[in-house]
Design an enzyme around this catalytic site. Structure first.
Site, mmCIF file in Angstrom:
data_model
loop_
_atom_site.group_PDB
_atom_site.id
_atom_site.type_symbol
_atom_site.label_atom_id
_atom_site.label_comp_id
_atom_site.label_asym_id
_atom_site.label_seq_id
_atom_site.Cartn_x
_atom_site.Cartn_y
_atom_site.Cartn_z
ATOM 1 N N CYS B 407 -28.067 -73.215 -56.881
ATOM 2 C CA CYS B 407 -28.455 -74.437 -56.195
ATOM 3 C C CYS B 407 -29.220 -75.402 -57.084
ATOM 4 O O CYS B 407 -29.054 -76.609 -56.974
ATOM 5 C CB CYS B 407 -29.214 -74.127 -54.932
ATOM 6 S SG CYS B 407 -30.635 -73.084 -55.210
ATOM 7 N N HIS B 451 -34.423 -72.167 -52.338
ATOM 8 C CA HIS B 451 -33.310 -73.119 -52.402
ATOM 9 C C HIS B 451 -33.829 -74.437 -52.984
ATOM 10 O O HIS B 451 -35.034 -74.682 -53.011
ATOM 11 C CB HIS B 451 -32.763 -73.322 -50.976
ATOM 12 C CG HIS B 451 -31.476 -74.074 -50.941
ATOM 13 N ND1 HIS B 451 -30.371 -73.712 -51.668
ATOM 14 C CD2 HIS B 451 -31.093 -75.176 -50.227
ATOM 15 C CE1 HIS B 451 -29.372 -74.547 -51.432
ATOM 16 N NE2 HIS B 451 -29.794 -75.445 -50.558
ATOM 17 N N ASP B 467 -27.725 -82.029 -49.406
ATOM 18 C CA ASP B 467 -27.717 -80.723 -50.067
ATOM 19 C C ASP B 467 -26.404 -80.539 -50.790
ATOM 20 O O ASP B 467 -25.388 -80.199 -50.182
ATOM 21 C CB ASP B 467 -27.939 -79.614 -49.033
ATOM 22 C CG ASP B 467 -28.126 -78.259 -49.707
ATOM 23 O OD1 ASP B 467 -27.951 -78.193 -50.944
ATOM 24 O OD2 ASP B 467 -28.442 -77.290 -49.001
#
Lengths: 334, 650
Positions: B407, B451, B467
């Site tokens: 991520c 994250h 995201d």
């Protein structure tokens, strides 16, 4: 050193004079109690020991640490230990509560020895009483246990420096069981007394001359052969001299008296025969020594003290009577 | 008397075992020399006692103590810190054993043992620690009991029982104290600087690999209890450090700017929840997305991070309220937006070119964003825990060569693309997902759920979350990390397991640990008043606490005391026996004392002979008593009559 003398340790400590004073204030010295003394809950007093105070101080430190470092388990441990301390107070108290104490027999001793008092401790309850200690002010503590529903005879030794009737007075029965943080005690004044004979004088002090007052004198010899008659049995008479035949006939115990022993030596132990320069106690000491020697030698002897005299006699009971007389002699009696 | 005789070998062995048990948990933490020193002292003391040798002289002890102090000073550079203090205490306690000349010294050692038990809690307060400590305290107390036993040791069982009974009976008092003792929020004085052990968790910077590493950790970051658990609990974004400054490889947070008022438009009802945050030595508190109200002792920054006033060094529990659907930040200052556009010179040149191309081809910011996300979704990007290493120019290298990342790679490169296209962007790190424990319903968020995502600023919309990982791996967002990464990637073993009973056990244990944390370790002043209020006691103050504490403890002690009294006294006579005793006492007062061996018949005969005028009454009493005591059948009224007759006699 005895590792378990908890009570001993603490009653010797700093607290002792304080406890004595508190004890005196709460329980002013009273006349001895007759009969068994039951340590009812109201009679049992309890105070923290030195170790208990150290424990409390440590707990305070632990509490402060727990607050400062936000230690939840630290709080838990501190509180667990605090609970243990508080509960141990109950245990110490119940270790003593409702124990019964009774005065037991006492044997006379000579001055300078230690008198041995017997106290019977009875535990009527269902729990064992462990590590109790009885202590007179001037004695070492005497440790004992009493099992559930049983009794223990405790022997306490108290120094007996002077002749006379030794009344040790009040004693303290105490305990620090189970963990020594608290000392529970009760002051008990049982009717304990021990007769203290004068200390027999040591050294070379020969018996005074045997008197031939009765006329038969030394010629008769020392034999036990000539039967002279019967008299009532006294405790201490030799079993060999008991008239067993009459016992067998169902009559009372009587002792045979023999002419030989009567005539063997007729000895008067007289206070007046001792040099006045010695002082009263020393003179009594000498008389004591003589009584013992005369008894040992199987002589027939009597005792004369100012204002009192004991007729000629023999045997254990006679000796005891003489020694008692010496022990309790009051100079003012004359 | 020789000093070695303070304790007989068995009691000495028990004492040394207690000391060893207390010290054992420290062995792994303290410097090696301390462990060796203490072990040596204990062994020496045991041998001295066993062989009945004299204790070492004062000189030797002073030298040993000086050596220990020097050791602490060398190891810690101070004598007064927490850790150095513990080591010093351990060393001196083991020396005290060698200086145990009187019974008083033994007491000191034992009380020191109690004290040392607590020092272990500086380092661990888990359930196993608590159980171990209880065992140790039992042992120490048993040693103390054995010192009080006048009789020779041998009744080990009785000593262990006495100690156990004491501790068991202490528990009610402990519980009362624990619940009701007025708690004060520590610290009372400044906490000494604790050497920070490296803790896993988010940090104030992010470079490729930072979060990938975290994803291998099974450690718990925080637990959440919802007022009503939202259905999309796995898709809640827990906001952590927000990063603005980029140097081409690493993103960093900027100076926190405090926001006293913040305006937002809520598009859905807020959710209420309570977070129990594990300590992470930094100041951020994790809340869902946009906080609506703040926990005490915290403030909000301009990028909606919630910062605690002090670093979180202990587990912390806080209530929070958040909105998950909102419009916020439309009025952001120009300077701030400018900061969200800065890119370092000379890096990511190909990415910048691509972004400018998108910007030229798009009508507005929305379209640029869509193009970028589309790019990630279509260009064979791989979501993996084992990305190839990136060297000089990580953004370009990732975007155009390796195309495999986690991520942080996606968030970082997306942010660079946006900034290059003139859209203010910042990186947000935090946690996404978690696992509901079916046993107690708590959401558990682990480090592996860490994250990174981005927020872009769009005219008329304010700060909007984007995201980019979702574009590459929708599974990560929808089902969590386990299903999103390839099976072959390394992952915490326990999380991979599909064996049902292991999972259940894990859940059960976790629920127990959680209750422990909430109720035992988390019993703070705040929790205390919350707990007491739950009984319907409104606003209970410390005075009331102390009063109820004393009353409660008093009741407990009274209960124990009465029970003990019953057991200590002579067994209570049964009613018939009591009546008879009363009768005998009555007669004794009249001058007729029952002889020890006299039964009821003989005694009554003697009484009649003495008091002929009472014959009738005495015979009745004797007959009733004999029937009650020895008769096969007795009537219920017999006892009543007996008592009545005795009363008449009095």
């Amino acid at each position: 050193m005895n590792p378990d003398s908890g009570a001993a340790r603490d009653s010797r400590g700093l607290n002792r004079s304080l406890r004595d004073r508190i004890g005196e204030w709460i329980f002013p010295t009273k006349a001895p109690e007759r009969g068994p003394v039951i340590l009812s809950q109201r009679r049992v007093y309890i105070l923290p020991t030195r170790a208990g105070l150290l424990y409390a101080l440590t707990l305070v430190l632990m509490l402060i640490g727990s607050i400062n470092y936000n230690l939840s388990l630290g709080f838990g441990l501190t509180f667990l230990l605090a609970g243990t301390g508080i509960v141990s107070m109950l245990h110490t108290w119940r270790n003593l509560a409702h124990v019964e104490l009774r005065a037991g027999r006492t044997e006379p001793v000579f001055a300078g020895d230690r008198a041995r008092f017997h106290v019977l401790a009875v535990n009527p309850g269902r729990i064992a009483r462990l590590s109790l200690a009885i202590q007179f002010t001037e004695s070492d503590p005497e440790q004992f246990d009493v099992g559930p529903r049983s009794e223990t005879e405790v022997r306490i030794r108290v120094p007996a420096p002077r002749r006379g009737m030794l009344r040790p007075g009040r004693f303290r029965v105490g305990t620090t069981f189970p963990i020594g943080l608290f000392y529970a005690w009760a002051n008990v004044h049982l009717d304990l007394a021990c007769l203290v004979y004068p200390a027999p004088e040591s050294g070379n002090v020969p018996l005074p001359d045997v008197q031939a007052a009765s006329g038969r004198g030394a010629a008769t010899g020392r034999g036990d052969e000539d039967f002279a008659g019967l008299r009532d049995y006294h405790a201490g008479d030799s079993p060999r001299r008991i008239a067993w035949k009459s016992v067998a006939r169902g009559e009372a115990l009587v002792t045979k008296v023999f002419a030989g022993s009567v005539a063997a030596a007729e000895l008067w132990l007289d206070f007046a025969d001792t040099p006045p320069a010695l002082g009263i106690e020393q003179r009594l000491s000498r008389l004591t020594r003589w009584v013992l020697e005369a008894h040992q030698g199987g002589l027939r002897y009597g005792l004369r003290l100012p204002g009192r005299h004991i007729e000629l006699g023999v045997g254990e009971a006679h000796k005891t009577r003489c020694l008692e007389c010496l022990a309790l002699f009051q100079p003012g009696d004359s | 008397m020789p000093a070695t005789d303070t304790l007989d070998p068995r009691r000495l062995a028990a004492l040394i075992a207690s000391v060893a048990l207390v010290m054992a948990p420290h062995a792994a933490r303290v410097p090696l020399w301390t462990t060796l020193f203490c072990a040596l002292m204990l062994a020496a003391r045991f041998l001295i006692g066993w062989r009945r040798r004299p204790l070492p002289s004062k000189t030797v002890l002073i030298l040993l103590a000086a050596a220990a102090i020097a050791g602490v000073a060398l190891s810690y550079r101070t004598l007064f810190g927490r850790d150095s203090g513990v080591v010093l205490l351990l060393a001196l306690a083991s020396l005290k054993l060698l200086e145990m000349r009187r019974i008083r010294d033994v007491n000191v050692v034992i009380i020191l043992c109690y004290f040392l038990t607590i020092t272990n809690f500086f380092y661990t307060q888990t359930i196993p620690t608590a159980l171990y400590s209880i065992g140790v305290v039992w042992m120490i107390t048993a040693t103390l009991v054995s010192l009080q036993h006048a009789t020779p040791v041998g009744r080990l069982r009785s000593i262990a029982t006495t100690s156990g009974v004491l501790l068991l009976q202490a528990i009610p008092v402990m519980l009362l104290l624990f619940l009701l003792f007025p708690r004060v929020q520590g610290p009372l004085w400044g906490l000494p600087q604790i050497q920070h052990s490296a803790r896993t968790g988010l940090s104030d910077s992010m470079s490729p690999g930072t979060i990938t590493q975290l994803s291998l950790s099974d450690e718990i970051a925080f637990r959440v209890q919802f007022e009503s658990t939202p259905s999309n609990v796995q898709q809640l974004y827990w906001r952590g450090p927000v990063m603005w400054d980029f140097d081409g490889r690493t993103w960093r947070t900027s100076q926190p700017v405090r926001l006293s008022v913040w305006r937002y438009e809520s598009l859905a009802p807020p959710i209420n929840y309570t977070v129990t945050l594990e300590p992470h030595d930094d100041r951020w508190l994790f809340l869902i997305d946009l906080p609506a109200s703040l926990p005490p002792d915290s403030f909000l920054t301009r990028d909606y991070q919630v910062l605690s006033a002090r670093p979180i060094r202990e587990r912390r529990r806080y209530d929070a309220q958040s909105v998950i659907s909102y419009r916020v930040g439309e009025e952001t200052l120009r300077g701030e937006l400018q900061q969200a556009l800065v890119l370092p010179d000379g890096v990511a040149m190909r990415a910048r070119a691509l972004a400018r191309q998108w910007q030229a081809e798009s009508a507005d910011a929305q379209e640029v964003i869509q193009r970028a996300l589309h790019h990630f979704g279509t260009q064979a990007f791989v979501y993996t825990l084992e990305p190839p290493p990136l060297e000089n120019d990580p953004v370009d290298q990732f975007l155009f060569e390796t195309r495999a990342g986690f991520c942080e790679h996606y968030a970082s490169s997306f942010a660079v693309l946006m900034r290059a296209a003139g859209i203010p962007t910042r990186i947000v790190t935090g946690y996404l997902g978690g696992e509901i424990n079916p046993v107690d319903g708590f959401l558990i968020v682990r480090q592996s759920e860490a994250h990174a995502w981005t927020e872009v600023w769009i005219d008329n919309q304010g700060w909007v979350r984007v995201d980019p990982t979702a574009a590459v791996s929708p599974l990560r967002i929808q089902q969590g990390i386990t299903s999103a990464v390839p099976e072959t990637d390394p992952q915490p073993l326990i999380r991979r397991t599909r064996i049902e009973w292991i999972r259940q056990m894990r859940h059960a244990w976790d629920a127990v640990t959680n209750s422990w944390n909430q109720w035992v370790l988390g019993y703070t002043p705040e929790q205390q008043s919350r707990f007491l209020n739950s009984f319907g006691l409104p606003r209970i103050g410390w005075e009331e606490m102390v009063v109820s504490l004393i009353a409660g403890t008093g009741l407990v002690l009274l209960g124990f005391g009465l029970t003990m009294l019953m057991r200590a006294r002579r067994r209570q006579l049964d009613p018939v026996q009591r009546s008879w005793t009363r009768f005998v006492d009555l007669m004794a007062r009249r001058g007729l004392v029952r002889r020890p061996a006299e039964g009821p018949v003989d005694f009554t005969d003697r009484a009649i002979a003495r008091f002929p005028e009472l014959e009738q009454k005495l015979r009745t009493i004797a007959a009733l008593y004999i029937r009650l005591r020895y008769g096969e059948r007795s009537e219920a009224r017999d006892l009543e009559n007996l008592n009545l007759e005795i009363k008449k006699l009095a």
